[in-house]
Design a protein around this motif. Sequence first.
Motif, PDB file in Angstrom:
ATOM      1  N   ARG A  13       0.975  -1.102  -0.019  1.00 39.83           N
ATOM      2  CA  ARG A  13       0.144   0.078  -0.123  1.00 39.83           C
ATOM      3  C   ARG A  13       1.133   1.057  -0.169  1.00 39.83           C
ATOM      4  O   ARG A  13       0.371   2.338  -0.445  1.00 39.83           O
ATOM      5  CB  ARG A  13      -0.889  -0.165   1.322  1.00 39.83           C
ATOM      6  N   GLU A  14       1.999   1.155   0.327  1.00 39.08           N
ATOM      7  CA  GLU A  14       2.931   2.302   0.646  1.00 39.08           C
ATOM      8  C   GLU A  14       3.123   2.913  -1.022  1.00 39.08           C
ATOM      9  O   GLU A  14       3.374   4.125  -1.404  1.00 39.08           O
ATOM     10  CB  GLU A  14       4.276   1.957   0.791  1.00 39.08           C
ATOM     11  N   LEU A  15       3.072   2.124  -2.009  1.00 36.06           N
ATOM     12  CA  LEU A  15       3.159   2.343  -3.385  1.00 36.06           C
ATOM     13  C   LEU A  15       2.099   3.482  -3.735  1.00 36.06           C
ATOM     14  O   LEU A  15       2.541   4.413  -4.588  1.00 36.06           O
ATOM     15  CB  LEU A  15       3.092   1.067  -4.563  1.00 36.06           C
ATOM     16  N   GLN A  16       0.942   3.447  -3.337  1.00 29.97           N
ATOM     17  CA  GLN A  16       0.208   4.416  -3.790  1.00 29.97           C
ATOM     18  C   GLN A  16       0.203   5.830  -3.200  1.00 29.97           C
ATOM     19  O   GLN A  16       0.033   6.669  -3.623  1.00 29.97           O
ATOM     20  CB  GLN A  16      -1.782   3.977  -3.396  1.00 29.97           C
ATOM     21  N   ILE A  17       0.599   5.690  -1.799  1.00 33.22           N
ATOM     22  CA  ILE A  17       0.992   6.893  -1.123  1.00 33.22           C
ATOM     23  C   ILE A  17       2.220   7.512  -1.698  1.00 33.22           C
ATOM     24  O   ILE A  17       2.304   8.719  -1.928  1.00 33.22           O
ATOM     25  CB  ILE A  17       1.282   6.613   0.452  1.00 33.22           C
ATOM     26  N   ALA A  18       3.370   6.574  -2.109  1.00 31.44           N
ATOM     27  CA  ALA A  18       4.523   7.204  -2.838  1.00 31.44           C
ATOM     28  C   ALA A  18       4.130   8.062  -4.037  1.00 31.44           C
ATOM     29  O   ALA A  18       4.598   9.107  -4.481  1.00 31.44           O
ATOM     30  CB  ALA A  18       5.504   6.407  -3.213  1.00 31.44           C
ATOM     31  N   GLU A  19       3.140   7.346  -4.880  1.00 35.11           N
ATOM     32  CA  GLU A  19       2.616   8.073  -6.083  1.00 35.11           C
ATOM     33  C   GLU A  19       1.921   9.458  -5.685  1.00 35.11           C
ATOM     34  O   GLU A  19       2.238  10.319  -6.683  1.00 35.11           O
ATOM     35  CB  GLU A  19       1.847   7.009  -6.899  1.00 35.11           C
ATOM     36  N   LEU A  20       1.219   9.433  -4.734  1.00 39.64           N
ATOM     37  CA  LEU A  20       0.423  10.550  -4.368  1.00 39.64           C
ATOM     38  C   LEU A  20       1.340  11.608  -4.008  1.00 39.64           C
ATOM     39  O   LEU A  20       1.158  12.745  -4.361  1.00 39.64           O
ATOM     40  CB  LEU A  20      -0.517  10.301  -3.481  1.00 39.64           C
ATOM     41  N   LEU A  21       2.306  11.391  -3.040  1.00 45.46           N
ATOM     42  CA  LEU A  21       3.434  12.160  -2.591  1.00 45.46           C
ATOM     43  C   LEU A  21       4.340  13.023  -3.836  1.00 45.46           C
ATOM     44  O   LEU A  21       4.659  14.010  -3.688  1.00 45.46           O
ATOM     45  CB  LEU A  21       4.149  11.677  -1.618  1.00 45.46           C
ATOM     46  N   ARG A  22       4.531  12.124  -4.694  1.00 50.75           N
ATOM     47  CA  ARG A  22       5.478  12.331  -5.815  1.00 50.75           C
ATOM     48  C   ARG A  22       4.500  13.259  -6.642  1.00 50.75           C
ATOM     49  O   ARG A  22       5.098  14.382  -7.365  1.00 50.75           O
ATOM     50  CB  ARG A  22       5.655  10.984  -6.681  1.00 50.75           C
ATOM     51  N   HIS A  23       3.204  13.046  -6.936  1.00 50.74           N
ATOM     52  CA  HIS A  23       2.564  14.137  -7.570  1.00 50.74           C
ATOM     53  C   HIS A  23       2.460  15.499  -7.081  1.00 50.74           C
ATOM     54  O   HIS A  23       2.492  16.497  -7.520  1.00 50.74           O
ATOM     55  CB  HIS A  23       1.128  13.452  -7.701  1.00 50.74           C
ATOM     56  N   ILE A  24       2.228  15.462  -5.656  1.00 48.37           N
ATOM     57  CA  ILE A  24       2.286  16.783  -5.028  1.00 48.37           C
ATOM     58  C   ILE A  24       3.409  17.486  -5.217  1.00 48.37           C
ATOM     59  O   ILE A  24       3.461  18.837  -5.388  1.00 48.37           O
ATOM     60  CB  ILE A  24       1.993  16.519  -3.525  1.00 48.37           C
ATOM     61  N   LYS A  25       4.549  16.883  -4.935  1.00 45.02           N
ATOM     62  CA  LYS A  25       5.956  17.338  -5.452  1.00 45.02           C
ATOM     63  C   LYS A  25       6.002  18.184  -6.809  1.00 45.02           C
ATOM     64  O   LYS A  25       6.181  19.156  -6.815  1.00 45.02           O
ATOM     65  CB  LYS A  25       7.160  16.702  -4.916  1.00 45.02           C
ATOM     66  N   HIS A  26       5.731  17.133  -7.727  1.00 43.96           N
ATOM     67  CA  HIS A  26       6.058  17.312  -9.199  1.00 43.96           C
ATOM     68  C   HIS A  26       5.036  18.536  -9.770  1.00 43.96           C
ATOM     69  O   HIS A  26       5.397  19.308 -10.571  1.00 43.96           O
ATOM     70  CB  HIS A  26       6.173  16.250  -9.962  1.00 43.96           C
ATOM     71  N   ARG A  27       3.972  18.405  -9.124  1.00 44.22           N
ATOM     72  CA  ARG A  27       2.934  19.643  -9.458  1.00 44.22           C
ATOM     73  C   ARG A  27       3.237  20.745  -8.819  1.00 44.22           C
ATOM     74  O   ARG A  27       2.320  21.785  -8.903  1.00 44.22           O
ATOM     75  CB  ARG A  27       1.418  18.882  -9.614  1.00 44.22           C
ATOM     76  N   ARG A  28       4.095  20.931  -7.780  1.00 51.55           N
ATOM     77  CA  ARG A  28       4.426  22.231  -6.943  1.00 51.55           C
ATOM     78  C   ARG A  28       2.799  22.532  -6.146  1.00 51.55           C
ATOM     79  O   ARG A  28       2.793  23.695  -6.092  1.00 51.55           O
ATOM     80  CB  ARG A  28       4.895  23.120  -7.805  1.00 51.55           C
ATOM     81  N   ILE A  29       2.420  21.310  -5.626  1.00 51.04           N
ATOM     82  CA  ILE A  29       1.242  21.987  -4.978  1.00 51.04           C
ATOM     83  C   ILE A  29       1.572  22.054  -3.393  1.00 51.04           C
ATOM     84  O   ILE A  29       2.238  21.279  -2.707  1.00 51.04           O
ATOM     85  CB  ILE A  29       0.229  20.368  -4.860  1.00 51.04           C
ATOM     86  N   THR A  30       1.442  23.335  -2.953  1.00 48.84           N
ATOM     87  CA  THR A  30       1.885  23.752  -1.639  1.00 48.84           C
ATOM     88  C   THR A  30       0.425  23.886  -0.585  1.00 48.84           C
ATOM     89  O   THR A  30      -0.629  23.682  -1.116  1.00 48.84           O
ATOM     90  CB  THR A  30       2.369  25.076  -1.607  1.00 48.84           C
ATOM     91  N   GLY A  31       0.887  23.805   0.581  1.00 45.12           N
ATOM     92  CA  GLY A  31      -0.069  23.991   1.702  1.00 45.12           C
ATOM     93  C   GLY A  31      -0.624  22.524   2.070  1.00 45.12           C
ATOM     94  O   GLY A  31      -1.834  22.703   2.733  1.00 45.12           O
ATOM     95  N   THR A  32      -0.043  21.432   1.958  1.00 45.05           N
ATOM     96  CA  THR A  32      -0.575  20.225   2.085  1.00 45.05           C
ATOM     97  C   THR A  32      -0.281  19.838   3.430  1.00 45.05           C
ATOM     98  O   THR A  32       0.941  19.952   4.019  1.00 45.05           O
ATOM     99  CB  THR A  32      -0.316  19.115   1.323  1.00 45.05           C
ATOM    100  N   LEU A  33      -1.241  19.212   4.334  1.00 49.62           N
ATOM    101  CA  LEU A  33      -0.787  18.402   5.563  1.00 49.62           C
ATOM    102  C   LEU A  33      -2.199  17.339   5.654  1.00 49.62           C
ATOM    103  O   LEU A  33      -3.113  17.475   5.552  1.00 49.62           O
ATOM    104  CB  LEU A  33      -0.829  19.511   7.061  1.00 49.62           C
ATOM    105  N   TRP A  34      -1.683  16.356   6.602  1.00 47.69           N
ATOM    106  CA  TRP A  34      -2.466  15.225   6.802  1.00 47.69           C
ATOM    107  C   TRP A  34      -2.724  15.307   8.322  1.00 47.69           C
ATOM    108  O   TRP A  34      -2.070  15.508   9.284  1.00 47.69           O
ATOM    109  CB  TRP A  34      -1.761  13.966   6.660  1.00 47.69           C
ATOM    110  N   LEU A  35      -4.082  15.006   8.566  1.00 47.68           N
ATOM    111  CA  LEU A  35      -4.857  14.860   9.578  1.00 47.68           C
ATOM    112  C   LEU A  35      -5.487  13.306   9.997  1.00 47.68           C
ATOM    113  O   LEU A  35      -6.170  12.982   8.945  1.00 47.68           O
ATOM    114  CB  LEU A  35      -5.951  15.986  10.025  1.00 47.68           C
ATOM    115  N   THR A  36      -5.343  12.803  10.972  1.00 50.49           N
ATOM    116  CA  THR A  36      -5.661  11.398  11.319  1.00 50.49           C
ATOM    117  C   THR A  36      -6.191  11.131  12.463  1.00 50.49           C
ATOM    118  O   THR A  36      -6.088  12.035  13.750  1.00 50.49           O
ATOM    119  CB  THR A  36      -4.744  10.283  10.569  1.00 50.49           C
TER     120      THR A  36
END
Length: 533
Positions: free
Chosen positions: A393-416
């Motif tokens: 399951r880490e593979l999907q999270i890696a894909e999402l985190l890579r997307h956030i970086k490469h698209r220069r998406i700022t202001g993300t934080l995770w709440l759980t």
Amino acid sequence: MASTPHTRRSLIGGSLALSSALLAAPALGAPAFGRSGRPNAHWGVQSGEITAHSATVWTRSDRVARMYVETSPSEAFRYAVRRHRGPLLGPAGDFTGTTVLRDLPPGQQIHYRVVLADPDDPRRTAEPVHGTFRTTPVSRRRDVRFLWSGDLAGQGWGINPDVGGYRVFDEMRQRNPDFFLFSGDTIYADGPIASAVPLRDGTVWRNITTAEKSKVAETLDEFRGNFRYNLLDRNLLGFNAQVPVLAQWDDHEVRNNWYPGQLIDDPRYTVKEADVLAARARRAFGEYFPVTDLRGGRTEGRMYRVMRYGPLLDVFVLDMRTHRNANSPGTQAQDPIGILGPEQLSWIKRELSRSRATWKVIAADMPLGIVVPDGAADFEAVAQGDPGAPLGRELQIAELLRHIKHRRITGTLWLTADVHYTAANHYAPERAAFGDFAPFWEFVSGPVGAGGFPAGRLDATFGPQTAFVQSAPFANMSPSENPPYYGEVDIDGDSGDLTVRLRRQGGGVLFTRTLRPGRVGQEGDRHSARKTG
């Protein structure tokens, strides 16, 4: 429509008066179903799905009734009163219903009252039940505050009249947030509530009990009864009347650690298919929260969604339960299903890319880097304890985190929530086996009314480091010994700074972290922490 300006401080006092009748009316016991000659809303009111110009209001009747909602900018309903005609509440929806309020003014305090009427004689009504909410601002100059937590009535700890019930909800209500992010495990359908539980010091924790909470939930009515149970608490009813809810689910709305296709090996269950239980739980969830797309068990309704709260904030609510694969050791090198499923993964990437909000909160019902076992060899969340490159399951999270970086998406934080302790974890590529991502924070809170547990270990794949943690010293510590945790997020309308505070019932602030726009995850952001008992 004219409106009256309010300050956060004045609203605390005003809302106390507004909901005083509601707070006093329900006893900490089962309501008398259908005794009076007029329909009554013993289970209070809720609001949700707040936008700049609309909101959804929920209630439940004790008999067949027509729902009406009246709104006004005046707490006393002295002027500009509008009436919104709602649905007929009947047995098909367990006498629950929602009414969508439209054409509301943006960024304003809206006062409402729910009136239930006899469908055969509209003049036969009970006393209205009052509530309030703030519509979404259209200006970034208005501050935003919200709270989050999860895990209610779990591990056998229910409504205890000796300690005043779920008192944490009254404390949270007094913080006067714009909304509450209910981060999953909103009920414990697999957790029967006993009338008495012995404590280590020789005293006894007493629970209010109901028939539906005496066994694991299997029928639709038993799942509904689990939601009704929590609404026996006057603190929660007062909170619901003042604070809109943004609810997500996790496992205990169905049963512990469930996944699609699971066959249940548990002698307590006569229904052995988790999918059958999940469909019933999903329907009950949609009936007992103000989420219009899920009412009536609609299959097209999605648990995952985005709430846009003005220019400063978007909240992306994930569903890490419905679309996941089976729990496993999590060592596969390819995992297209993962914990989100391919459709939800595409959705969150697309919506994050579209977002223009200063802050983008990813509301995850399970943590990323905390190892959550399921039995001896399988794992329940994302991490599986292997500190190397992403697997399972880490593979999907890696894909999402890579997307956030490469698209220069700022202001993300995770709440759980989910893990029954509170923590602040910072993730950085220089500490990680997988380094193609931008640093970010994950903040953990809860339980809001369940057993406390020791802190879990971290998986190093994404380089987490704990800045703060507080947890119970042993498993299933009672709420009287381990008071509830909740988190608070404040966004300053002038600077755009976002401050996270980890709080504990009666104990104040445990940890504070202030993040600045465009600098999420940087070590230079301001923080403070204090250690308590």
